[in-house]
Design a protein around this motif. Structure first.
Motif, PDB file in Angstrom:
ATOM      1  N   PRO A 207    -111.919   4.146  44.999  1.00  0.00           N
ATOM      2  CA  PRO A 207    -112.675   2.898  45.180  1.00  0.00           C
ATOM      3  C   PRO A 207    -112.709   2.022  43.927  1.00  0.00           C
ATOM      4  O   PRO A 207    -112.288   2.443  42.856  1.00  0.00           O
ATOM      5  N   GLU A 208    -113.239   0.822  44.104  1.00  0.00           N
ATOM      6  CA  GLU A 208    -113.177  -0.207  43.083  1.00  0.00           C
ATOM      7  C   GLU A 208    -113.802   0.238  41.767  1.00  0.00           C
ATOM      8  O   GLU A 208    -113.279  -0.092  40.692  1.00  0.00           O
ATOM      9  N   LYS A 209    -114.898   0.989  41.835  1.00  0.00           N
ATOM     10  CA  LYS A 209    -115.553   1.441  40.608  1.00  0.00           C
ATOM     11  C   LYS A 209    -114.608   2.335  39.799  1.00  0.00           C
ATOM     12  O   LYS A 209    -114.464   2.168  38.583  1.00  0.00           O
ATOM     13  N   ASN A 210    -113.967   3.277  40.478  1.00  0.00           N
ATOM     14  CA  ASN A 210    -113.013   4.168  39.802  1.00  0.00           C
ATOM     15  C   ASN A 210    -111.816   3.388  39.270  1.00  0.00           C
ATOM     16  O   ASN A 210    -111.316   3.651  38.171  1.00  0.00           O
ATOM     17  N   LEU A 211    -111.356   2.429  40.062  1.00  0.00           N
ATOM     18  CA  LEU A 211    -110.207   1.620  39.665  1.00  0.00           C
ATOM     19  C   LEU A 211    -110.521   0.804  38.422  1.00  0.00           C
ATOM     20  O   LEU A 211    -109.699   0.700  37.504  1.00  0.00           O
ATOM     21  N   SER A 212    -111.709   0.257  38.384  1.00  0.00           N
ATOM     22  CA  SER A 212    -112.115  -0.552  37.233  1.00  0.00           C
ATOM     23  C   SER A 212    -112.157   0.289  35.957  1.00  0.00           C
ATOM     24  O   SER A 212    -111.697  -0.143  34.891  1.00  0.00           O
ATOM     25  N   ILE A 213    -112.684   1.506  36.074  1.00  0.00           N
ATOM     26  CA  ILE A 213    -112.758   2.404  34.910  1.00  0.00           C
ATOM     27  C   ILE A 213    -111.354   2.789  34.441  1.00  0.00           C
ATOM     28  O   ILE A 213    -111.045   2.766  33.245  1.00  0.00           O
ATOM     29  N   ALA A 214    -110.482   3.125  35.407  1.00  0.00           N
ATOM     30  CA  ALA A 214    -109.116   3.538  35.069  1.00  0.00           C
ATOM     31  C   ALA A 214    -108.337   2.407  34.407  1.00  0.00           C
ATOM     32  O   ALA A 214    -107.579   2.632  33.455  1.00  0.00           O
ATOM     33  N   LEU A 215    -108.515   1.196  34.898  1.00  0.00           N
ATOM     34  CA  LEU A 215    -107.848   0.034  34.296  1.00  0.00           C
ATOM     35  C   LEU A 215    -108.351  -0.201  32.878  1.00  0.00           C
ATOM     36  O   LEU A 215    -107.561  -0.468  31.958  1.00  0.00           O
ATOM     37  N   SER A 216    -109.657  -0.107  32.707  1.00  0.00           N
ATOM     38  CA  SER A 216    -110.237  -0.326  31.371  1.00  0.00           C
ATOM     39  C   SER A 216    -109.714   0.689  30.366  1.00  0.00           C
ATOM     40  O   SER A 216    -109.414   0.344  29.214  1.00  0.00           O
ATOM     41  N   GLU A 217    -109.594   1.954  30.818  1.00  0.00           N
ATOM     42  CA  GLU A 217    -109.081   3.001  29.929  1.00  0.00           C
ATOM     43  C   GLU A 217    -107.640   2.718  29.518  1.00  0.00           C
ATOM     44  O   GLU A 217    -107.252   2.900  28.361  1.00  0.00           O
ATOM     45  N   ARG A 218    -106.840   2.266  30.465  1.00  0.00           N
ATOM     46  CA  ARG A 218    -105.433   1.963  30.169  1.00  0.00           C
ATOM     47  C   ARG A 218    -105.297   0.758  29.265  1.00  0.00           C
ATOM     48  O   ARG A 218    -104.447   0.725  28.367  1.00  0.00           O
ATOM     49  N   LEU A 219    -106.111  -0.246  29.483  1.00  0.00           N
ATOM     50  CA  LEU A 219    -106.061  -1.435  28.629  1.00  0.00           C
ATOM     51  C   LEU A 219    -106.506  -1.098  27.203  1.00  0.00           C
ATOM     52  O   LEU A 219    -105.941  -1.622  26.230  1.00  0.00           O
ATOM     53  N   ARG A 220    -107.477  -0.216  27.097  1.00  0.00           N
ATOM     54  CA  ARG A 220    -107.922   0.211  25.770  1.00  0.00           C
ATOM     55  C   ARG A 220    -106.812   0.994  25.065  1.00  0.00           C
ATOM     56  O   ARG A 220    -106.546   0.787  23.874  1.00  0.00           O
ATOM     57  N   LEU A 221    -106.154   1.883  25.822  1.00  0.00           N
ATOM     58  CA  LEU A 221    -105.050   2.649  25.230  1.00  0.00           C
ATOM     59  C   LEU A 221    -103.892   1.735  24.862  1.00  0.00           C
ATOM     60  O   LEU A 221    -103.258   1.916  23.814  1.00  0.00           O
ATOM     61  N   LEU A 222    -103.611   0.729  25.692  1.00  0.00           N
ATOM     62  CA  LEU A 222    -102.532  -0.204  25.378  1.00  0.00           C
ATOM     63  C   LEU A 222    -102.805  -0.916  24.058  1.00  0.00           C
ATOM     64  O   LEU A 222    -101.888  -1.108  23.248  1.00  0.00           O
ATOM     65  N   GLU A 223    -104.040  -1.270  23.836  1.00  0.00           N
ATOM     66  CA  GLU A 223    -104.404  -1.921  22.566  1.00  0.00           C
ATOM     67  C   GLU A 223    -104.167  -0.981  21.387  1.00  0.00           C
ATOM     68  O   GLU A 223    -103.635  -1.382  20.349  1.00  0.00           O
ATOM     69  N   GLN A 224    -104.529   0.291  21.567  1.00  0.00           N
ATOM     70  CA  GLN A 224    -104.336   1.272  20.497  1.00  0.00           C
ATOM     71  C   GLN A 224    -102.850   1.540  20.254  1.00  0.00           C
ATOM     72  O   GLN A 224    -102.404   1.633  19.101  1.00  0.00           O
ATOM     73  N   LEU A 225    -102.091   1.667  21.336  1.00  0.00           N
ATOM     74  CA  LEU A 225    -100.653   1.912  21.205  1.00  0.00           C
ATOM     75  C   LEU A 225     -99.944   0.718  20.573  1.00  0.00           C
ATOM     76  O   LEU A 225     -99.019   0.886  19.769  1.00  0.00           O
TER      77      LEU A 225
END
Length: 220
Positions: free
Chosen positions: A112-130
């Motif tokens: 669901p949307e809540k899980n999707l939002s969290i997963a996207l945020s985690e990936r965007l944060r990792l992309l910034e770090q990478l």
């Protein structure tokens, strides 16, 4: 091993010959499974000022990787990252960035949307770090800058593909489905542009530095 140990002992202190003997002894000890002894020779060579110190540093880090001593791996590469030789510092920064990428634990990208939002945020944060980590490797110049930019481009492509594979919730109306596709496309399109820009930079970097990187065919 004993022969190379004696060669190191009689070689001029700090000479390339001494480092070469340490390296040979380390490789033999590693092949025999005597990692503690191998690490001593690798460390002696890595602490030298000869052209072989980078290769010895990589050998030492490889031993720690086999033993799953990740803190020691990072410590070895961090020390190498401060080296004045851009070939060594760039490689070390590349390896640190790769470790960050491999060790990341990300939640599954799904509704669901809540899980999707969290997963996207985690990936965007990792992309910034990478981005920060791989760009630092590229800024060190040298051969490994090309590979660093390409690795970042690959990860960014993979992220975009994950987003594009997302499906709207079952039973969604045509309007809701269209809106969902628009939203996911709004995320993946900038990612693909970033990836393309990174590959172009890698290609130009290689041309400017006159580097014959094995990654060039993929970039082209």
């Amino acid at each position: 091993v004993e022969v190379w140990g004696r060669v190191a002992a009689v070689s001029a202190p700090g000479s390339t010959g001494q480092s070469r003997a340490w390296l040979k002894a380390a490789q033999l000890e590693e092949g025999l499974g005597r990692w503690n002894e191998a690490s001593k020779f690798y460390r002696n060579c890595a602490q030298s000022t000869t052209p072989l110190k980078g290769l010895c540093g990589v050998g030492l880090a490889s031993l720690f990787e086999k033993a799953k001593q990740w803190d020691q791996v990072q410590a070895t590469f961090r020390k190498m990252a401060e080296d004045s030789d851009p070939r060594i510092s760039s490689l070390a920064r590349l390896r640190l960035a790769e470790m960050l990428e491999r060790q990341a634990e990300l939640p599954k990208l799904e509704l669901p949307e809540k899980n999707l939002s969290i997963a996207l945020s985690e990936r965007l944060r990792l992309l910034e770090q990478l981005t920060s980590a791989y760009e630092l490797a590229a800024k060190k110049n040298g051969f490994w800058g090309v590979t660093a930019l390409l690795r970042l481009a690959r990860w960014t492509d993979g992220f975009a593909s994950e987003v594009d594979r997302l499906e709207p919730a079952p039973g969604s109306t045509k309007s809701a489905e269209f809106q969902f596709r628009q939203t996911t496309r709004g995320i993946s399109a900038p990612l693909r542009k970033k990836s393309k820009d990174l590959r172009l930079r890698a290609y130009r970097f290689a041309l400017d530095q006159e580097l014959l990187s094995p990654d060039l065919p993929e970039i082209v």
